[in-house]
Design an enzyme around this catalytic site. Structure first.
Site, PDB file in Angstrom:
ATOM      1  N   GLU A 125     -13.479   5.433   8.791  1.00  0.00           N
ATOM      2  CA  GLU A 125     -12.296   4.370   8.208  1.00  0.00           C
ATOM      3  C   GLU A 125     -11.762   3.798   9.233  1.00  0.00           C
ATOM      4  O   GLU A 125     -11.601   2.541   9.246  1.00  0.00           O
ATOM      5  CB  GLU A 125     -11.473   5.258   7.381  1.00  0.00           C
ATOM      6  CG  GLU A 125     -10.260   4.424   6.943  1.00  0.00           C
ATOM      7  CD  GLU A 125      -9.130   5.178   6.296  1.00  0.00           C
ATOM      8  OE1 GLU A 125      -9.165   6.364   6.030  1.00  0.00           O
ATOM      9  OE2 GLU A 125      -8.094   4.593   6.061  1.00  0.00           O
ATOM     10  N   SER A 185      -2.433   1.482  -4.342  1.00  0.00           N
ATOM     11  CA  SER A 185      -2.991   2.467  -3.546  1.00  0.00           C
ATOM     12  C   SER A 185      -4.127   3.019  -3.946  1.00  0.00           C
ATOM     13  O   SER A 185      -4.737   3.148  -5.156  1.00  0.00           O
ATOM     14  CB  SER A 185      -2.063   3.474  -3.787  1.00  0.00           C
ATOM     15  OG  SER A 185      -2.681   4.836  -3.144  1.00  0.00           O
ATOM     16  N   LYS A 237      -9.979  -3.157  -2.798  1.00  0.00           N
ATOM     17  CA  LYS A 237      -8.619  -3.691  -3.606  1.00  0.00           C
ATOM     18  C   LYS A 237      -8.729  -5.110  -4.079  1.00  0.00           C
ATOM     19  O   LYS A 237      -7.956  -5.461  -5.064  1.00  0.00           O
ATOM     20  CB  LYS A 237      -7.505  -3.475  -2.436  1.00  0.00           C
ATOM     21  CG  LYS A 237      -7.211  -2.047  -2.270  1.00  0.00           C
ATOM     22  CD  LYS A 237      -5.997  -1.768  -1.545  1.00  0.00           C
ATOM     23  CE  LYS A 237      -5.631  -0.263  -1.383  1.00  0.00           C
ATOM     24  NZ  LYS A 237      -4.452   0.026  -0.572  1.00  0.00           N
ATOM     25  N   ASP A 279      -0.234   5.065   0.942  1.00  0.00           N
ATOM     26  CA  ASP A 279      -0.390   6.121   2.119  1.00  0.00           C
ATOM     27  C   ASP A 279      -0.458   5.415   3.402  1.00  0.00           C
ATOM     28  O   ASP A 279      -1.081   4.610   3.819  1.00  0.00           O
ATOM     29  CB  ASP A 279      -1.683   6.806   1.894  1.00  0.00           C
ATOM     30  CG  ASP A 279      -1.829   7.795   0.649  1.00  0.00           C
ATOM     31  OD1 ASP A 279      -0.972   8.593   0.708  1.00  0.00           O
ATOM     32  OD2 ASP A 279      -2.794   7.532  -0.011  1.00  0.00           O
ATOM     33  N   ASP A 308      -1.576  -0.827   5.902  1.00  0.00           N
ATOM     34  CA  ASP A 308      -1.961  -0.082   7.294  1.00  0.00           C
ATOM     35  C   ASP A 308      -3.393  -0.232   7.335  1.00  0.00           C
ATOM     36  O   ASP A 308      -3.731   0.087   8.512  1.00  0.00           O
ATOM     37  CB  ASP A 308      -1.417   1.414   7.075  1.00  0.00           C
ATOM     38  CG  ASP A 308      -2.414   2.001   6.305  1.00  0.00           C
ATOM     39  OD1 ASP A 308      -2.433   2.255   5.064  1.00  0.00           O
ATOM     40  OD2 ASP A 308      -3.147   3.015   7.038  1.00  0.00           O
ATOM     41  N   ASP A 328       0.917  -1.127  -0.084  1.00  0.00           N
ATOM     42  CA  ASP A 328      -0.160  -0.076  -0.202  1.00  0.00           C
ATOM     43  C   ASP A 328       0.760   1.222  -0.111  1.00  0.00           C
ATOM     44  O   ASP A 328       2.189   0.962   0.318  1.00  0.00           O
ATOM     45  CB  ASP A 328      -0.843  -0.129   1.197  1.00  0.00           C
ATOM     46  CG  ASP A 328      -1.568   1.300   1.334  1.00  0.00           C
ATOM     47  OD1 ASP A 328      -2.187   1.774   0.480  1.00  0.00           O
ATOM     48  OD2 ASP A 328      -1.478   1.798   2.646  1.00  0.00           O
TER      49      ASP A 328
HETATM   50  O1  C5P Z   1      -2.626   4.556  -0.452  1.00  0.00           O
HETATM   51  P1  C5P Z   1      -3.810   3.898   0.152  1.00  0.00           P
HETATM   52  O2  C5P Z   1      -4.552   2.944  -0.393  1.00  0.00           O
HETATM   53  O3  C5P Z   1      -3.527   3.934   1.518  1.00  0.00           O
HETATM   54  O4  C5P Z   1      -4.906   5.461   0.168  1.00  0.00           O
HETATM   55  C1  C5P Z   1      -5.921   5.375   1.017  1.00  0.00           C
HETATM   56  C2  C5P Z   1      -5.726   6.381   2.127  1.00  0.00           C
HETATM   57  O5  C5P Z   1      -6.330   7.977   1.510  1.00  0.00           O
HETATM   58  C3  C5P Z   1      -6.783   6.109   3.167  1.00  0.00           C
HETATM   59  O6  C5P Z   1      -6.245   5.706   4.272  1.00  0.00           O
HETATM   60  C4  C5P Z   1      -7.680   7.505   3.652  1.00  0.00           C
HETATM   61  O7  C5P Z   1      -7.439   7.943   4.842  1.00  0.00           O
HETATM   62  C5  C5P Z   1      -6.885   8.569   2.699  1.00  0.00           C
HETATM   63  N1  C5P Z   1      -7.960   9.375   1.956  1.00  0.00           N
HETATM   64  C6  C5P Z   1      -7.741  10.692   1.924  1.00  0.00           C
HETATM   65  N2  C5P Z   1      -8.399  11.640   1.492  1.00  0.00           N
HETATM   66  C7  C5P Z   1      -9.698  11.149   0.701  1.00  0.00           C
HETATM   67  C8  C5P Z   1      -9.891   9.950   0.504  1.00  0.00           C
HETATM   68  C9  C5P Z   1      -8.891   8.996   1.031  1.00  0.00           C
HETATM   69  O8  C5P Z   1      -6.675  11.197   2.706  1.00  0.00           O
HETATM   70  N3  C5P Z   1     -10.238  11.978   0.132  1.00  0.00           N
HETATM   71 MG    MG Z   2      -2.827   3.192   3.424  1.00  0.00          MG
END
Ligand code: C5P
Ligand code: MG
Length: 284
Positions: free
Chosen positions: A84, A152, A201, A39, A226, A37
């Site tokens: 979340e 991601s 995913k 973020d 994560d 992943d």
């Molecule tokens: O790379 P990854 O799959 O972890 O990306 C998802 C993350 O992006 C989530 O953990 C979520 O908290 C964050 N997110 C965000 N803003 C959004 C949608 C998702 O920061 N509008």
């Molecule tokens: Mg993540």
């Protein structure tokens, strides 16, 4: 393996972790692929007590969007992020709400007429931070020709820029993510393809069968995530033999520890480093 004695490491079944690792060491690095992943897995959750940005946050905090839009995106974050990480709700219950979050945020971003040629500067000026030990991690996998898939639910264009600027976007790296679609003049007009959010995913993986077909001679998988949704990133792997799942538990540690221990082989509680994933160096 000294890394596994770090104080942040929690394991439900350490014996099993040893067995998986031994089996991978024996099979050799040419049987291994890594799926991670982005973020809050490759990037830090916090630095000096301050939260670090996700790829979405990098844009939200940049000067590419208006203060009015920033306010709306922050409102969304304040509503949906607690959902979340809420342990009292099931994934089924959260799924439609997560789709709502991503959809609303992407719509707001598209309204901002973001220019492609300004993304690199936005990333450069951001507080984005990869975890300590990232260079060793990426360089070691590249040297060993181990394929690294970054999977991601963030924004592909942004995360690519983060790893490009860090000098680690090596040839062995492939990215599956949400990509921006720009018009002829380089202005954002939509997001491409099927939306990837934290709970689909599995579907995303199954749309990329070609990638996993190419890697079918690598049945040993190391997975880094994560979120509990990240566990499905390997659902497309063909002829899977061993999987070592390493999970970063960044937030609400006490509430979520048991659920993480039940699903990840190694849980890293409030660990801002890639020291444990770097145990891959033993598989050579
Ligand atoms: O790379 P990854 O799959 O972890 O990306 C998802 C993350 O992006 C989530 O953990 C979520 O908290 C964050 N997110 C965000 N803003 C959004 C949608 C998702 O920061 N509008
Ligand atoms: Mg993540």
């Amino acid at each position: 393996i000294p890394e596994l004695s770090n104080p942040s490491v929690c394991m439900k079944d350490p014996q099993r972790v040893q067995e998986i690792l031994q089996s991978m060491v024996k099979a050799g690095s040419n049987t291994v692929q890594v799926i991670t992943d982005f973020d809050m897995t490759l990037t830090r959750f916090a630095y000096n007590g301050k939260r670090c940005p996700t790829s979405h946050n990098i844009l939200e905090n940049s000067n590419l969007i208006t203060s009015d839009c920033k306010e709306k995106l922050t409102e969304l974050l304040n509503i949906y992020y607690p959902i979340e990480i809420d342990t009292s709700r099931s994934a089924e219950e959260k799924l439609p709400l997560m789709v709502e979050w991503w959809t609303k945020a992407h719509e707001l971003l598209v309204e901002q007429k973001i220019r492609k040629d300004l993304l690199a500067t936005a990333v450069r000026e951001s507080d984005a931070m990869l975890r300590e030990g990232f260079k060793r991690f990426f360089d070691c996998l590249n040297q060993q020709n181990i394929p690294l898939l970054i999977f991601s639910a963030g924004i592909g264009d942004i995360l690519e820029e983060v790893i490009r600027q860090a000098g680690i976007f090596h040839r062995n790296v492939k990215v599956i993510s949400n990509y921006m679609d720009f018009d002829e003049s380089g202005v954002l007009r939509a997001f491409k393809g099927e939306l990837i959010h934290i709970y689909n995913k599995r579907e995303g993986a199954l749309l990329n069968t070609d990638h996993f077909q190419d890697l079918r001679t690598r049945p040993n998988v190391v997975l880094l995530g994560d979120s509990l949704g990240d566990l499905h990133m390997a659902d497309g792997v063909q002829d899977l033999k061993n999987i070592l799942k390493i999970g970063f538990l960044n937030d609400k540690v006490e509430d979520r520890k048991q659920a993480y221990l039940d699903s990840y082989d190694i849980v890293l509680a409030k660990d801002e480093t890639l020291d444990v994933p770097n145990l891959l160096k033993y598989i050579s």
